[in-house]
Design an enzyme around this catalytic site. Structure first.
Site, PDB file in Angstrom:
ATOM      1  CE  LYS A 166      -1.569  -3.766  -3.012  1.00  0.00           C
ATOM      2  NZ  LYS A 166      -2.187  -4.338  -4.218  1.00  0.00           N
ATOM      3  CB  THR A 223      -6.044  -3.951  -3.516  1.00  0.00           C
ATOM      4  OG1 THR A 223      -4.970  -3.263  -4.142  1.00  0.00           O
ATOM      5  CG2 THR A 223      -5.784  -5.439  -3.564  1.00  0.00           C
TER       6      THR A 223
END
Length: 276
Positions: A166, A223
């Site tokens: 990610k 994120t």
């Protein structure tokens, strides 16, 4: 029970002990009374057998090798590191097995958790994946509070892959946003990014359903969309024309997505996984 805090860089410990807060990374947030700062690793491991490692991925193997010298009886090791081993591209539970052997219970903590929000007591949930599900449940219970909840899993490969890859997608999203490509592009990158994370995870032995939880879209969306993310800040600055070295100096912390990019690229090639 009391919690002991130790650092590989022992020079960091004196101000933590004096100030009773981390003025560099979490200024203004006082340490709990039950937290003690310990400078001697041998002393620390003589008093506890449950350890939580929170270190950059590039120092993971070396720190575990140091720990192995003083490994307490009944050691159970967990970590909150998100990344691959840089040179080998190995997931960190594989590295831990190589260093500590097959008998030590292992666990990884991952999910959408900005440290400042956790420290401030804001509502947070994450996933704990463990080789021993009893360890996962015990760890979840020990971390639980009125505002912090841990869900458990036995899919360490899936949770680790989600946490590592990610960061790479977040760098792509930050560059896209920095270049003013818009919300449509960001949504496409997040969604297709999750597909790519799932493909790689399955190729590494993970279960696809793991990537529908907190270690998948939970961590990915956080994120990719919030400026507290170091990976996002790095990539926004890259898009503005700054060079990587000056950005890393400015951020002052490890940006795990940078080394993860190369590891993911090499892994995808090695495993024949399509990750454009």
């Amino acid at each position: 029970s009391r919690v002991k805090l130790w650092s590989v860089d022992t020079s960091e410990l004196a101000p933590l002990r004096t100030d009773r807060e981390n003025r560099r990374y979490l200024p203004g947030i006082a340490f709990p009374e039950m937290l003690d700062v310990e400078s001697d690793l041998r002393m620390l491991t003589s008093e506890t057998s449950d350890l939580l490692a929170v270190i950059p991925s590039h120092g993971f193997r070396a720190t575990l090798m140091q720990l192995r010298e003083y490994a307490p009886q009944g050691l159970r090791l967990a970590w909150a590191t998100k990344g691959f081993e840089h040179d080998s591209g190995k997931l960190l539970h594989v590295v831990a097995r190589e260093v500590l052997g097959e008998k030590v219970p292992l666990a990884v903590l991952s999910g959408p958790t900005f440290a400042r929000e956790v420290a401030a007591g804001l509502p947070t949930a994450l996933t704990i994946a463990a080789s021993d599900i009893d360890f996962a449940h015990a760890l979840a219970e020990s971390l639980r509070s009125a505002s912090f909840r841990a869900y458990t899993s036995d899919d360490m490969a899936g949770v680790e892959t989600g946490g590592a890859v990610k960061n790479v997608i977040a760098i792509g999203c930050g560059i896209s946003d920095g270049l003013k490509f818009g919300a449509n592009a960001r949504a496409a990158l997040i969604t297709r990014g999750l597909t790519e994370i799932t493909r790689l995870g399955v190729a590494l032995g993970a279960r696809a359903e793991t990537f529908q939880g907190l270690a998948g879209p939970g961590d990915l969306v956080l994120t990719c969309t919030d400026d507290q993310s170091r990976n996002r800040r790095m990539s926004l600055a890259l898009a503005s024309g700054k060079d990587r070295a000056s950005i890393e100096h400015e951020i002052g912390q490890v940006v795990e997505g940078v080394p993860a990019e190369e590891a993911v690229h090499l892994l995808a090639q090695r495993l024949g996984v399509e990750m454009p």
